[in-house]
Motif scaffolding. Structure first.
Motif, PDB file in Angstrom:
ATOM      1  N   UNK A 175      15.186   2.735   4.225  1.00 43.88           N
ATOM      2  CA  UNK A 175      13.915   2.139   3.804  1.00 43.88           C
ATOM      3  C   UNK A 175      12.910   2.117   4.948  1.00 43.88           C
ATOM      4  N   UNK A 176      13.381   1.913   6.176  1.00 42.86           N
ATOM      5  CA  UNK A 176      12.480   2.003   7.329  1.00 42.86           C
ATOM      6  C   UNK A 176      11.960   3.434   7.489  1.00 42.86           C
ATOM      7  N   UNK A 177      12.813   4.416   7.215  1.00 44.74           N
ATOM      8  CA  UNK A 177      12.367   5.812   7.250  1.00 44.74           C
ATOM      9  C   UNK A 177      11.312   6.044   6.172  1.00 44.74           C
ATOM     10  N   UNK A 178      11.521   5.474   5.003  1.00 46.49           N
ATOM     11  CA  UNK A 178      10.519   5.565   3.929  1.00 46.49           C
ATOM     12  C   UNK A 178       9.193   4.957   4.377  1.00 46.49           C
ATOM     13  N   UNK A 179       9.279   3.799   5.027  1.00 45.25           N
ATOM     14  CA  UNK A 179       8.071   3.134   5.537  1.00 45.25           C
ATOM     15  C   UNK A 179       7.321   4.057   6.489  1.00 45.25           C
ATOM     16  N   UNK A 180       8.071   4.685   7.381  1.00 43.21           N
ATOM     17  CA  UNK A 180       7.460   5.599   8.336  1.00 43.21           C
ATOM     18  C   UNK A 180       6.826   6.797   7.625  1.00 43.21           C
ATOM     19  N   UNK A 181       7.511   7.313   6.622  1.00 38.93           N
ATOM     20  CA  UNK A 181       6.962   8.439   5.847  1.00 38.93           C
ATOM     21  C   UNK A 181       5.688   8.022   5.117  1.00 38.93           C
ATOM     22  N   UNK A 182       5.660   6.794   4.614  1.00 36.41           N
ATOM     23  CA  UNK A 182       4.454   6.309   3.937  1.00 36.41           C
ATOM     24  C   UNK A 182       3.291   6.225   4.920  1.00 36.41           C
ATOM     25  N   UNK A 183       3.563   5.772   6.140  1.00 31.88           N
ATOM     26  CA  UNK A 183       2.509   5.702   7.154  1.00 31.88           C
ATOM     27  C   UNK A 183       2.008   7.100   7.525  1.00 31.88           C
ATOM     28  N   UNK A 184       2.929   8.051   7.606  1.00 36.65           N
ATOM     29  CA  UNK A 184       2.523   9.434   7.879  1.00 36.65           C
ATOM     30  C   UNK A 184       1.688   9.983   6.731  1.00 36.65           C
ATOM     31  N   UNK A 185       2.008   9.549   5.522  1.00 38.55           N
ATOM     32  CA  UNK A 185       1.226   9.973   4.360  1.00 38.55           C
ATOM     33  C   UNK A 185      -0.198   9.433   4.440  1.00 38.55           C
ATOM     34  N   UNK A 186      -0.352   8.214   4.934  1.00 42.47           N
ATOM     35  CA  UNK A 186      -1.686   7.639   5.115  1.00 42.47           C
ATOM     36  C   UNK A 186      -2.480   8.489   6.099  1.00 42.47           C
ATOM     37  N   UNK A 187      -1.840   8.882   7.202  1.00 43.65           N
ATOM     38  CA  UNK A 187      -2.526   9.726   8.198  1.00 43.65           C
ATOM     39  C   UNK A 187      -2.912  11.080   7.606  1.00 43.65           C
ATOM     40  N   UNK A 188      -1.993  11.653   6.838  1.00 47.68           N
ATOM     41  CA  UNK A 188      -2.295  12.943   6.203  1.00 47.68           C
ATOM     42  C   UNK A 188      -3.435  12.778   5.196  1.00 47.68           C
ATOM     43  N   UNK A 189      -3.468  11.653   4.504  1.00 49.95           N
ATOM     44  CA  UNK A 189      -4.546  11.391   3.554  1.00 49.95           C
ATOM     45  C   UNK A 189      -5.872  11.246   4.292  1.00 49.95           C
TER      46      UNK A 189
END
Length: 181
Positions: A109-123
């Motif tokens: 779930x922490x990895x998911x959190x990190x992926x979500x943050x990376x998605x924000x940057x990509x957005x």
């Protein structure tokens, strides 16, 4: 027998240089990690149920940039309610910054959190090239927060203590406690 050349399968996709492609790849990775987290949380039924609800939403986030906007105000409200529910359960465990550790499910779930943050940057990078509806930023940011509190909740359910992170780089400030009226 001659070797087949499979480069042609990805070549047209790789020719695209717009940031939309990077966002789609990033949110695909997020969705995959949410699926993995769901498979690891079957023993925590409410988390498993919520992750199964978030799984298609991550793909809706993915397609909302190039295709039709698929994230609605109701979706954001639902995500906010999920967040509030988990925060109510773990508020005493998140008063300080914590290390991303614990059970395999919590770490995922922490990895998911990190992926979500990376998605924000990509957005954000997409938004430099084209207009992006603000609700997508709101949803992606909140999704990262939801995944964080889920990780802490899973650790709590499994009797694993959080380990505070004490930064050597930044001064620590005590969290402000809300006063009850």
């Amino acid at each position: 027998m001659a070797k087949k050349d499979f480069r042609f399968l990805c070549y047209p996709y790789m020719r695209e240089s717009i940031s939309t492609v990077d966002f789609e790849i990033r949110t695909d990775s997020l969705t995959t990690q949410i699926g993995l987290a769901a498979s690891l949380t079957e023993d925590v039924p409410n988390v498993h149920r919520d992750l199964m609800e978030l799984l298609p939403m991550a793909y809706h986030l993915n397609g909302s940039v190039r295709g039709k906007l698929a994230i609605t105000g109701d979706d954001l409200d639902r995500l906010s309610a999920i967040y509030d529910r988990y925060v109510a359960e773990v508020k005493d465990r998140i008063e300080t910054f914590v290390l991303p550790q614990g059970s395999t499910a919590a770490c995922t779930l922490h990895t998911c959190r990190s992926e979500a943050k990376k998605s924000v940057r990509a957005l954000h990078k997409v938004s430099l090239e084209k207009e992006v509806p603000g609700i997508l930023f709101d949803y992606a940011h909140l999704l990262a927060n939801v995944l964080f509190v889920m990780a802490v909740y899973v650790n709590k359910q499994q009797g694993i203590e959080e380990i505070p992170f004490i930064s050597k780089s930044y001064p620590t400030k005590p969290m402000k406690k809300k006063t009850e009226e």
